[in-house]
Design a protein around this motif. Structure first.
Motif, PDB file in Angstrom:
ATOM      1  N   ALA A  97       0.848  -1.176   0.000  1.00  0.00           N
ATOM      2  CA  ALA A  97       0.000   0.000   0.000  1.00  0.00           C
ATOM      3  C   ALA A  97       0.885   1.227   0.000  1.00  0.00           C
ATOM      4  O   ALA A  97       1.933   1.245   0.621  1.00  0.00           O
ATOM      5  CB  ALA A  97      -0.898   0.003   1.232  1.00  0.00           C
ATOM      6  N   SER A  98       0.443   2.241  -0.730  1.00  0.00           N
ATOM      7  CA  SER A  98       1.218   3.472  -0.760  1.00  0.00           C
ATOM      8  C   SER A  98       1.025   4.216   0.554  1.00  0.00           C
ATOM      9  O   SER A  98       0.119   3.916   1.324  1.00  0.00           O
ATOM     10  CB  SER A  98       0.747   4.330  -1.925  1.00  0.00           C
ATOM     11  OG  SER A  98      -0.644   4.451  -1.884  1.00  0.00           O
ATOM     12  N   GLN A  99       1.891   5.185   0.775  1.00  0.00           N
ATOM     13  CA  GLN A  99       1.755   5.958   2.007  1.00  0.00           C
ATOM     14  C   GLN A  99       0.502   6.816   1.922  1.00  0.00           C
ATOM     15  O   GLN A  99       0.110   7.237   0.849  1.00  0.00           O
ATOM     16  CB  GLN A  99       2.994   6.834   2.199  1.00  0.00           C
ATOM     17  CG  GLN A  99       4.166   6.017   2.692  1.00  0.00           C
ATOM     18  CD  GLN A  99       5.446   6.804   2.653  1.00  0.00           C
ATOM     19  OE1 GLN A  99       5.677   7.577   1.737  1.00  0.00           O
ATOM     20  NE2 GLN A  99       6.276   6.596   3.627  1.00  0.00           N
ATOM     21  N   VAL A 100      -0.087   7.057   3.045  1.00  0.00           N
ATOM     22  CA  VAL A 100      -1.319   7.830   3.048  1.00  0.00           C
ATOM     23  C   VAL A 100      -1.087   9.166   3.734  1.00  0.00           C
ATOM     24  O   VAL A 100      -0.207   9.311   4.577  1.00  0.00           O
ATOM     25  CB  VAL A 100      -2.469   7.066   3.739  1.00  0.00           C
ATOM     26  CG1 VAL A 100      -2.725   5.750   3.055  1.00  0.00           C
ATOM     27  CG2 VAL A 100      -2.149   6.825   5.203  1.00  0.00           C
ATOM     28  N   SER A 101      -1.907  10.130   3.360  1.00  0.00           N
ATOM     29  CA  SER A 101      -1.794  11.455   3.970  1.00  0.00           C
ATOM     30  C   SER A 101      -2.429  11.410   5.353  1.00  0.00           C
ATOM     31  O   SER A 101      -3.261  10.553   5.631  1.00  0.00           O
ATOM     32  CB  SER A 101      -2.514  12.469   3.096  1.00  0.00           C
ATOM     33  OG  SER A 101      -3.891  12.189   3.096  1.00  0.00           O
ATOM     34  N   PRO A 102      -2.046  12.341   6.231  1.00  0.00           N
ATOM     35  CA  PRO A 102      -2.637  12.352   7.578  1.00  0.00           C
ATOM     36  C   PRO A 102      -4.170  12.428   7.525  1.00  0.00           C
ATOM     37  O   PRO A 102      -4.853  11.801   8.339  1.00  0.00           O
ATOM     38  CB  PRO A 102      -2.036  13.613   8.206  1.00  0.00           C
ATOM     39  CG  PRO A 102      -0.742  13.812   7.497  1.00  0.00           C
ATOM     40  CD  PRO A 102      -0.981  13.340   6.096  1.00  0.00           C
ATOM     41  N   GLU A 104      -6.152  11.242   5.195  1.00  0.00           N
ATOM     42  CA  GLU A 104      -6.668   9.941   4.787  1.00  0.00           C
ATOM     43  C   GLU A 104      -6.547   8.939   5.933  1.00  0.00           C
ATOM     44  O   GLU A 104      -7.383   8.044   6.088  1.00  0.00           O
ATOM     45  CB  GLU A 104      -5.897   9.443   3.561  1.00  0.00           C
ATOM     46  CG  GLU A 104      -6.648   8.419   2.759  1.00  0.00           C
ATOM     47  CD  GLU A 104      -5.808   7.821   1.643  1.00  0.00           C
ATOM     48  OE1 GLU A 104      -6.308   6.908   0.989  1.00  0.00           O
ATOM     49  OE2 GLU A 104      -4.648   8.249   1.452  1.00  0.00           O
ATOM     50  N   ALA A 105      -5.492   9.106   6.737  1.00  0.00           N
ATOM     51  CA  ALA A 105      -5.255   8.167   7.834  1.00  0.00           C
ATOM     52  C   ALA A 105      -6.420   8.161   8.821  1.00  0.00           C
ATOM     53  O   ALA A 105      -6.797   7.106   9.344  1.00  0.00           O
ATOM     54  CB  ALA A 105      -3.954   8.526   8.550  1.00  0.00           C
ATOM     55  N   ALA A 107      -9.613   8.794   8.175  1.00  0.00           N
ATOM     56  CA  ALA A 107     -10.706   8.038   7.572  1.00  0.00           C
ATOM     57  C   ALA A 107     -10.397   6.546   7.573  1.00  0.00           C
ATOM     58  O   ALA A 107     -11.277   5.704   7.774  1.00  0.00           O
ATOM     59  CB  ALA A 107     -10.947   8.531   6.145  1.00  0.00           C
ATOM     60  N   LEU A 108      -9.128   6.242   7.386  1.00  0.00           N
ATOM     61  CA  LEU A 108      -8.692   4.853   7.339  1.00  0.00           C
ATOM     62  C   LEU A 108      -8.851   4.185   8.704  1.00  0.00           C
ATOM     63  O   LEU A 108      -9.192   3.005   8.798  1.00  0.00           O
ATOM     64  CB  LEU A 108      -7.228   4.809   6.879  1.00  0.00           C
ATOM     65  CG  LEU A 108      -6.748   3.565   6.170  1.00  0.00           C
ATOM     66  CD1 LEU A 108      -7.701   3.165   5.060  1.00  0.00           C
ATOM     67  CD2 LEU A 108      -5.370   3.815   5.590  1.00  0.00           C
ATOM     68  N   ALA A 109      -8.598   4.961   9.761  1.00  0.00           N
ATOM     69  CA  ALA A 109      -8.758   4.417  11.113  1.00  0.00           C
ATOM     70  C   ALA A 109     -10.212   3.991  11.318  1.00  0.00           C
ATOM     71  O   ALA A 109     -10.487   2.938  11.912  1.00  0.00           O
ATOM     72  CB  ALA A 109      -8.342   5.454  12.145  1.00  0.00           C
ATOM     73  N   ALA A 111     -12.265   3.071   8.911  1.00  0.00           N
ATOM     74  CA  ALA A 111     -12.469   1.886   8.080  1.00  0.00           C
ATOM     75  C   ALA A 111     -11.887   0.646   8.743  1.00  0.00           C
ATOM     76  O   ALA A 111     -12.454  -0.448   8.658  1.00  0.00           O
ATOM     77  CB  ALA A 111     -11.834   2.100   6.710  1.00  0.00           C
ATOM     78  N   LEU A 112     -10.771   0.833   9.433  1.00  0.00           N
ATOM     79  CA  LEU A 112     -10.140  -0.294  10.126  1.00  0.00           C
ATOM     80  C   LEU A 112     -11.056  -0.812  11.240  1.00  0.00           C
ATOM     81  O   LEU A 112     -11.264  -2.021  11.374  1.00  0.00           O
ATOM     82  CB  LEU A 112      -8.783   0.126  10.708  1.00  0.00           C
ATOM     83  CG  LEU A 112      -8.065  -0.915  11.574  1.00  0.00           C
ATOM     84  CD1 LEU A 112      -7.785  -2.175  10.772  1.00  0.00           C
ATOM     85  CD2 LEU A 112      -6.754  -0.362  12.132  1.00  0.00           C
ATOM     86  N   ALA A 115     -13.736  -2.766   9.658  1.00  0.00           N
ATOM     87  CA  ALA A 115     -13.249  -4.047   9.151  1.00  0.00           C
ATOM     88  C   ALA A 115     -13.071  -5.040  10.294  1.00  0.00           C
ATOM     89  O   ALA A 115     -13.470  -6.209  10.195  1.00  0.00           O
ATOM     90  CB  ALA A 115     -11.929  -3.850   8.396  1.00  0.00           C
TER      91      ALA A 115
ATOM     92  N   ALA B 243      -5.959  -1.725   5.965  1.00  0.00           N
ATOM     93  CA  ALA B 243      -6.246  -0.557   6.806  1.00  0.00           C
ATOM     94  C   ALA B 243      -5.203  -0.431   7.914  1.00  0.00           C
ATOM     95  O   ALA B 243      -4.749   0.668   8.232  1.00  0.00           O
ATOM     96  CB  ALA B 243      -7.647  -0.670   7.390  1.00  0.00           C
ATOM     97  N   THR B 247      -2.766   2.831   8.322  1.00  0.00           N
ATOM     98  CA  THR B 247      -2.764   3.679   9.517  1.00  0.00           C
ATOM     99  C   THR B 247      -1.429   3.597  10.248  1.00  0.00           C
ATOM    100  O   THR B 247      -1.061   4.511  10.958  1.00  0.00           O
ATOM    101  CB  THR B 247      -3.884   3.279  10.496  1.00  0.00           C
ATOM    102  OG1 THR B 247      -3.912   1.863  10.595  1.00  0.00           O
ATOM    103  CG2 THR B 247      -5.227   3.779  10.029  1.00  0.00           C
ATOM    104  N   ALA B 256       2.757  12.385   1.696  1.00  0.00           N
ATOM    105  CA  ALA B 256       1.742  11.577   1.029  1.00  0.00           C
ATOM    106  C   ALA B 256       2.046  11.371  -0.449  1.00  0.00           C
ATOM    107  O   ALA B 256       2.417  12.302  -1.151  1.00  0.00           O
ATOM    108  CB  ALA B 256       0.393  12.246   1.192  1.00  0.00           C
ATOM    109  N   LEU B 264      -7.632   3.911   1.074  1.00  0.00           N
ATOM    110  CA  LEU B 264      -8.993   4.027   1.578  1.00  0.00           C
ATOM    111  C   LEU B 264     -10.011   3.458   0.579  1.00  0.00           C
ATOM    112  O   LEU B 264     -10.905   2.700   0.950  1.00  0.00           O
ATOM    113  CB  LEU B 264      -9.294   5.499   1.895  1.00  0.00           C
ATOM    114  CG  LEU B 264     -10.587   5.781   2.643  1.00  0.00           C
ATOM    115  CD1 LEU B 264     -10.589   5.077   3.982  1.00  0.00           C
ATOM    116  CD2 LEU B 264     -10.771   7.286   2.822  1.00  0.00           C
ATOM    117  N   LEU B 271     -14.531  -4.107   1.663  1.00  0.00           N
ATOM    118  CA  LEU B 271     -15.599  -4.287   2.655  1.00  0.00           C
ATOM    119  C   LEU B 271     -16.965  -4.345   1.983  1.00  0.00           C
ATOM    120  O   LEU B 271     -17.805  -5.166   2.335  1.00  0.00           O
ATOM    121  CB  LEU B 271     -15.557  -3.146   3.679  1.00  0.00           C
ATOM    122  CG  LEU B 271     -14.396  -3.188   4.674  1.00  0.00           C
ATOM    123  CD1 LEU B 271     -14.439  -1.980   5.583  1.00  0.00           C
ATOM    124  CD2 LEU B 271     -14.424  -4.475   5.488  1.00  0.00           C
TER     125      LEU B 271
END
Lengths: 123, 304
Positions: A97-102, A104-105, A107-109, A111-112, A115, B243, B247, B256, B264, B271
């Motif tokens: 996975a590519s690095q994510v911006s803060p 996006e992180a 929103a990702l939290a 999603a985690l 999941a 995910a 994170t 980034a 995302l 999901l």
């Protein structure tokens, strides 16, 4: 070739675990179950020297060998190379996975959490 | 010939302009990443052929009314010892532009392939030297590094590489899913799919559409690998792994990378998988075939 590569690994292990520089004779002693000839070790060492993995210092009549960088430093260099996305410098296909911006992180939290909830909830 | 040239030029402009601009934003691409990938390949090839064909058509127009016929006549005269093929100076210059452009596109591709293979070989030999085997029953090498990373080195002797940081991050099922994802890249040779887009986006930095297409292709390739991994792994498990990975690896500064094919998007897609659409799939492949047929037809058909 496979055997040479495997020997290179073993020799590097010895060099990395030695507290200071070692001679070819020390390496032969450190690898007793391989039953190596000193010339074989010297061949491997010169190959490693060509690859800039090993440096050699003169000590009287013998040569002493030491690694040019620690295993960790090599790992860090490989990581930089693998994650470098510059067009044709990247050796790896792509990182998982590519690095994510803060932003996006965050929103990702969320999603985690979702999941994990679905996974444990049997959904 | 004028019609041929104009048609080809229009095709190239439309593909490199609005089509490459809009396609990365198409929501349906997420439902059929594989077919969308085929479409991108067709767009790239068709746009290149059309652009070259348009210039060549104008250049050799005086020789025949079909592009193919004119090129053949030019080749005959060239071989017979007439270097300009009977073309005037302006047409000769145009033909040289087409030849140089074509040679450059192919040359850049070959150079990029060679560099990648070389860098990959060097990297693989180092990984083999300092990496430790993953486990007895799982193929892979581990690098001792705290930052989580997982990647693959495609080629004749492929490798899957993980860092110790990544191993700490995943549980056993997630690790299996991550490995399945990387093996999917290797099995489908995604490196070859990505190569021309990467090479040409480096060679044509003044064409933003090429860069956009590269980013889109990179993202689609990841989704295809996710889908293939899910033949062996549970979608939710892969979503968790992805995910977690996203994170965990947040850099302190805003380092980034490009946002397309974002982590995302992939997590949401795993999901709540969008319904697959065979109709969309067939439509995309049909458009792809048509795009390739157009410049080929222009080569053979006579224009006014």
């Amino acid at each position: 070739m496979a055997r040479l590569g495997e020997l290179e690994r073993a020799v590097m292990e010895v060099l990395w675990s030695a507290p200071e520089s070692v001679t070819a004779r020390d390496i032969v002693t450190a690898l007793p179950d391989r039953d190596l000839a000193a010339t074989t070790v010297l061949t491997v060492l010169s190959r490693l020297e060509r690859k800039d993995l090993v440096a050699r210092d003169r000590d009287g009549r013998a040569h002493r060998y030491r690694p040019t960088a620690s295993r960790e430093e090599h790992a860090a260099a490989l990581m930089r190379e693998a994650l470098d996305t510059a067009e044709d410098r990247s050796a790896a296909l792509a990182s998982f996975a590519s690095q994510v911006s803060p932003g996006e992180a965050a929103a990702l939290a969320g999603a985690l959490a979702e999941a994990v909830r679905r996974r444990t909830g049997g959904g | 010939m004028v019609v041929t040239a104009v048609t080809l030029a229009l095709l190239a402009v439309v593909l490199l302009g609005p089509v490459s601009h809009l396609l990365p934003r198409a929501g349906w691409a997420v439902a059929e990443p594989r077919a969308t990938l085929v479409l991108w390949q067709a767009i790239g090839l068709s746009a290149g052929l059309a652009a070259l064909g348009a210039v060549a058509a104008v250049a050799v127009a005086p020789l025949s009314d079909t592009l193919f016929g004119a090129l053949r006549r030019f080749a005959e005269r060239f071989v017979a010892g007439e270097p300009t093929g009977g073309l005037g100076p302006l047409h000769t210059v145009l033909l040289m532009v087409a030849v140089v452009l074509g040679a450059r596109l192919l040359g850049v591709l070959a150079l990029s392939a060679w560099r990648t293979v070389r860098a990959r070989g060097r990297h693989r030999r180092m990984v083999d030297l300092i990496g430790t085997p993953l486990t007895a029953d799982r193929d892979g090498l581990v690098l001792d590094h705290p930052a989580p990373a997982a990647y693959c080195l495609p080629g004749g002797t492929p490798r899957v590489v993980l860092t110790s940081g990544a191993l700490e991050l995943f549980d056993d099922a997630e690790l299996a899913a991550v490995l399945a994802h990387e093996r999917a890249h290797l099995a489908e040779r995604h490196d070859l799919v990505v190569l021309p887009f990467a090479a040409w986006s480096a060679a044509l930095p003044w064409l933003p559409t090429v860069r956009r297409s590269r980013a889109a292709v990179d993202g689609l390739v990841e989704m295809v690998a996710d889908d293939r991994a899910c033949l062996h792994a549970d979608r939710t498990v892969l979503a968790c792994a992805l995910a977690r990975f996203g994170t965990a690896g947040v850099p302190a500064g805003a380092l980034a990378a490009t946002g397309t094919g974002s982590v995302l998007t992939r997590v949401h897609r795993l999901l709540d998988p969008p319904p697959r659409s065979p109709r969309l799939r067939y439509a995309l492949v049909t458009v792809a075939v048509t795009l390739l047929a157009l410049p080929t037809a222009a080569l053979l058909l006579s224009g006014v």
